[in-house]
Every structure is written in structure tokens, then in C-alpha cells.
Write a protein that holds these residues in place. Sequence first.
Motif, PDB file in Angstrom:
ATOM      1  N   ALA A  97      -3.507  -7.055  -4.103  1.00 44.60           N
ATOM      2  CA  ALA A  97      -4.720  -6.373  -3.720  1.00 44.60           C
ATOM      3  C   ALA A  97      -4.276  -4.852  -4.090  1.00 44.60           C
ATOM      4  N   VAL A  98      -5.174  -3.869  -4.390  1.00 43.61           N
ATOM      5  CA  VAL A  98      -4.872  -2.547  -4.804  1.00 43.61           C
ATOM      6  C   VAL A  98      -5.758  -1.866  -3.845  1.00 43.61           C
ATOM      7  N   SER A  99      -4.946  -0.932  -2.998  1.00 39.66           N
ATOM      8  CA  SER A  99      -5.669   0.049  -2.240  1.00 39.66           C
ATOM      9  C   SER A  99      -5.574   1.561  -2.367  1.00 39.66           C
ATOM     10  N   GLU A 100      -6.387   2.489  -2.028  1.00 48.89           N
ATOM     11  CA  GLU A 100      -6.009   3.852  -2.241  1.00 48.89           C
ATOM     12  C   GLU A 100      -5.755   4.403  -1.055  1.00 48.89           C
ATOM     13  N   ALA A 101      -4.464   5.179  -1.023  1.00 47.76           N
ATOM     14  CA  ALA A 101      -4.238   5.982   0.362  1.00 47.76           C
ATOM     15  C   ALA A 101      -4.108   7.350   0.101  1.00 47.76           C
ATOM     16  N   ASP A 102      -4.731   8.033   1.022  1.00 48.80           N
ATOM     17  CA  ASP A 102      -4.818   9.527   0.868  1.00 48.80           C
ATOM     18  C   ASP A 102      -4.127  10.120   2.016  1.00 48.80           C
ATOM     19  N   TYR A 162      -2.886  12.783   9.249  1.00 47.34           N
ATOM     20  CA  TYR A 162      -3.560  11.300   9.088  1.00 47.34           C
ATOM     21  C   TYR A 162      -3.416  10.606   7.668  1.00 47.34           C
ATOM     22  N   TYR A 163      -3.676   9.522   7.683  1.00 42.41           N
ATOM     23  CA  TYR A 163      -4.132   9.143   6.155  1.00 42.41           C
ATOM     24  C   TYR A 163      -5.050   8.190   6.013  1.00 42.41           C
ATOM     25  N   LEU A 164      -5.810   7.965   5.119  1.00 40.18           N
ATOM     26  CA  LEU A 164      -6.951   7.124   5.092  1.00 40.18           C
ATOM     27  C   LEU A 164      -6.689   5.827   3.918  1.00 40.18           C
ATOM     28  N   LEU A 165      -7.123   4.544   3.940  1.00 48.07           N
ATOM     29  CA  LEU A 165      -6.451   3.548   3.310  1.00 48.07           C
ATOM     30  C   LEU A 165      -7.661   2.928   3.018  1.00 48.07           C
ATOM     31  N   MET A 223      -1.804   1.939  -3.340  1.00 49.61           N
ATOM     32  CA  MET A 223      -0.679   0.800  -3.012  1.00 49.61           C
ATOM     33  C   MET A 223      -1.020  -0.597  -3.570  1.00 49.61           C
ATOM     34  N   HIS A 224       0.069  -1.397  -4.039  1.00 47.80           N
ATOM     35  CA  HIS A 224      -0.069  -2.568  -4.465  1.00 47.80           C
ATOM     36  C   HIS A 224       0.691  -3.715  -3.474  1.00 47.80           C
ATOM     37  N   GLU A 225      -0.130  -4.397  -3.152  1.00 48.94           N
ATOM     38  CA  GLU A 225       0.227  -5.562  -2.246  1.00 48.94           C
ATOM     39  C   GLU A 225       0.252  -7.213  -2.976  1.00 48.94           C
ATOM     40  N   THR A 226       1.286  -7.715  -2.542  1.00 48.30           N
ATOM     41  CA  THR A 226       1.189  -9.148  -3.183  1.00 48.30           C
ATOM     42  C   THR A 226       1.552 -10.058  -2.043  1.00 48.30           C
ATOM     43  N   PHE A 227       0.675 -10.989  -1.535  1.00 47.03           N
ATOM     44  CA  PHE A 227       0.470 -11.789  -0.491  1.00 47.03           C
ATOM     45  C   PHE A 227       1.320 -12.996  -0.406  1.00 47.03           C
ATOM     46  N   SER A 228       1.707 -13.560  -1.555  1.00 47.94           N
ATOM     47  CA  SER A 228       2.468 -14.944  -1.723  1.00 47.94           C
ATOM     48  C   SER A 228       3.240 -14.983  -2.942  1.00 47.94           C
ATOM     49  N   GLY A 229       4.221 -15.856  -3.126  1.00 43.90           N
ATOM     50  CA  GLY A 229       5.027 -15.918  -4.216  1.00 43.90           C
ATOM     51  C   GLY A 229       6.286 -15.326  -4.262  1.00 43.90           C
ATOM     52  N   ALA A 230       7.081 -15.645  -5.233  1.00 47.83           N
ATOM     53  CA  ALA A 230       8.246 -15.266  -5.501  1.00 47.83           C
ATOM     54  C   ALA A 230       8.470 -13.577  -5.163  1.00 47.83           C
ATOM     55  N   ASN A 231       7.305 -12.779  -5.550  1.00 44.52           N
ATOM     56  CA  ASN A 231       7.434 -11.380  -5.777  1.00 44.52           C
ATOM     57  C   ASN A 231       6.279 -10.903  -4.521  1.00 44.52           C
ATOM     58  N   ALA A 232       6.396 -11.550  -3.205  1.00 48.07           N
ATOM     59  CA  ALA A 232       5.572 -11.212  -2.300  1.00 48.07           C
ATOM     60  C   ALA A 232       6.025  -9.853  -1.614  1.00 48.07           C
ATOM     61  N   THR A 233       5.241  -9.202  -1.306  1.00 44.88           N
ATOM     62  CA  THR A 233       5.666  -7.763  -0.415  1.00 44.88           C
ATOM     63  C   THR A 233       5.255  -7.790   0.775  1.00 44.88           C
ATOM     64  N   GLU A 234       4.371  -8.809   1.314  1.00 40.17           N
ATOM     65  CA  GLU A 234       4.160  -9.118   2.531  1.00 40.17           C
ATOM     66  C   GLU A 234       4.369 -10.401   3.221  1.00 40.17           C
ATOM     67  N   GLY A 235       4.401 -10.392   4.559  1.00 44.29           N
ATOM     68  CA  GLY A 235       4.711 -12.046   4.872  1.00 44.29           C
ATOM     69  C   GLY A 235       4.771 -11.995   6.388  1.00 44.29           C
ATOM     70  N   ALA A 236       4.287 -13.109   6.877  1.00 43.33           N
ATOM     71  CA  ALA A 236       4.550 -13.332   8.409  1.00 43.33           C
ATOM     72  C   ALA A 236       5.796 -13.938   8.676  1.00 43.33           C
TER      73      ALA A 236
END
Length: 146
Positions: free
Chosen positions: A130-135, A116-119, A1-14
Motif C-alpha cells: 500500500a501507499v499512503s500520504e503522510a502530512d 499532528y499528522y494526517l495519514l 509511506m510505502h508498506e509491504t504486508f508479507s513476503g521476504a521484504n515485509a515492513t509490517e508483521g504480527a
Amino acid sequence: MHETFSGANATEGAILPSPFGANAKFGSVAVFDDELRTGLSRDSPLVARYQGIIVATGVAEGPASQGHLTVASILFVAGEYAGSVLSLEGPFVGFQGTLERSIVGGNGKFRMARGYYLLKLLNLTSPLTAVSEADFYVLTCHQSYM
């Protein structure tokens, strides 16, 4: 899983701060639309979108009580499962180690899914990403029962 926390291409946000004051987290809401790819590189093929909301649910102070509830969907966009969805739900209590949450349903090839899944966080590729592994461990209903 690829996450971007801020900027023009953010994939997460409050989207909503806590209604209980500037230093409180309880009640704050965020959204995410992260990418599930086959590998660590941003150039690896996109398999699915990980979309949902996260709500801070822990009232008490301290790392063990700073819970967050997430409700999410895995929307498959490529491969054998394209067009199918897994529905996910569960708490985050702390953001360290491997996190486990429930698969509570789905549609398409995942109709009536359970599991279930593991992250697990693999690395922070920068302070902003950030990069996470999801099973995923999924049980589905046999087609003859539908």
C-alpha cells in the motif's frame, strides 16, 4: 509511506496474537518499519523510516470499537532533517478516510516538537503493498530556548 504486508521484504508483521482466543484481536501486537519516500514510486528517494508498534485495544465488536494504539518514530535518514526523529502516538479507530494522530516530541532538529499528522491511504498497489500520504504539521522550540 510505502508498506509491504508479507513476503521476504515485509515492513509490517504480527508478533503476538491475542491472548483471548483465535477470533479475538484485543491484545494482539504488531511491528512496522515502513518507508517514507518523496513520491508514489518505490524508486523515489527515501526520506525517513516510520518505525513502531501497534496494539489492538478495542474489546467490543464492531468497526467503531476496533481501536488500535500506535507508538512510532519517524527517523529521518536524508535531507535537511537527517539524524532527527519525530515521536508519534495515537489511536487508529477504523482504517478508512484520513487518520489524525499526535506528534508528542522529537530530537535533533525536532527537539520538543508538538503537532499532528494526517495519514491517508492513496492506493493498494497490490494485495501485499500500500501507499499512503503522510502530512506533518510540526511546531518546534526556538533554538534560543535550548
